[in-house]
Design an enzyme around this catalytic site. Structure first.
Site: not given
Ligand SMILES: Nc1nc2[nH]c(SCCc3ccc(S(N)(=O)=O)cc3)nc2c(=O)[nH]1
Length: 285
Positions: A223, A258
């Site tokens: 991210k 995740r």
């Protein structure tokens, strides 16, 4: 009895941190864009992640990255159902569906999914009833705003308190809708309406959320915040940062991470597990 999740018959033991592999079934994530090739490529990718050691897979048919275009129910079903059917038939690991649409939740579980991963925390109309009807575990994630504008200018008076309060409310709503607490998980929603400072504060204080009494999932993989902290402008250059962030998340209470990079994460968690296995010296020893 150590904690575990019954994912439509496939048991996910939570005696140690587990790795959820990401399978995006979005045409732009595969070269051709053709339906058949997209399904084939997504299934092959999922099989590869299981080979690398993924304990479960997360199948997503609609990108929810900031500014992504919405996808219709019909299109999302066309993308994810064939992939879930094939992966459920060809692997033994639980399959999670990353969706916030009630119709997709129901169809995905009917097709073999054993977990629902909802970035809206079951706030869409009909989502609570749909999730309750499936009987599978549900991940309730925090998000401020909507994917379209959530990163415009995120603001909190106290990000930890506000995220905590949101998750308390969603857990209550889910239990009132008939979802057993043993089937509920929480997720702080890194990157969903948060600045890098907000994300790091939440990561640093993750243990605060363990008092909610449900397993915590963490998703920081590749991210933007990791890019900002490292200067790595391309997501695929953020593997080391992602592995570091998820190791920290596990050390601070996360039970599922995740990730895109399964093999690297599995290796890092093996070192953590070796350290965790060392007995604490007895006080009188
Ligand atoms: N439970 C759970 N499910 C998830 N699904 C996704 S999709 C990622 C969408 C995205 C991409 C990139 C940025 S950014 N601007 O921070 O780089 C934000 C969101 N993520 C998560 C997550 O974390 N948990």
């Amino acid at each position: 009895t150590s904690p575990q999740l019954d994912c439509a018959g496939r048991i996910l033991r939570l005696d140690r941190a587990r790795v959820m592999g990401i399978v995006n079934v979005t045409p732009d994530s595969f070269s051709d864009g053709g339906a058949h090739d997209t399904t084939e490529a997504a299934v092959a990718h999922g099989l590869k992640l299981v080979e690398e050691g993924a304990d479960l897979l997360d199948i997503g048919g609609e990108s929810t990255r900031p500014g992504a275009a919405p996808v219709s129910v019909e299109e999302e079903l066309r993308r994810v159902i064939p992939v879930i059917e094939q992966l459920a038939a060809r692997t033994q690991v639980p399959i999670s569906i990353d969706t916030f649409k009630p119709e997709v939740m129901r169809a995905a579980v009917a097709a073999g999914a054993g977990m629902i991963n909802d970035i809206y925390g079951l706030r869409q109309e009909g989502a609570l009833d749909a999730a309750a009807a499936t009987g599978v575990p549900v991940v309730l994630m925090h998000m401020q705003g909507e994917p379209g504008h959530m990163q415009a200018d995120p603001h909190y008076d106290d990000v930890v308190a506000e995220v905590h309060g949101f998750l308390v409310q969603r857990l209550f709503a889910a239990e009132m809708a008939g979802i057993a607490k043993k089937n509920l998980l929480i997720d702080l929603g890194f990157g969903f309406g948060k600045t890098t400072a907000h994300n790091m504060t939440l990561l640093a204080r993750s243990e605060r959320f363990l008092e909610l009494g449900v397993p915590m999932l963490a998703g920081l993989s590749r991210k933007r915040s990791l890019g900002e902290l490292t200067g790595r402008d391309t997501p695929s250059e953020r593997v080391a940062a992602s592995v570091a962030a998820h190791l920290i998340a596990v050390q601070r209470g996360a039970r599922i991470v995740r990730v895109h990079d399964v093999a690297a994460t599995v290796d890092a968690l093996k070192i953590w597990q070796a350290v965790e296995a060392v007995p604490t010296p007895r006080a009188d020893a």
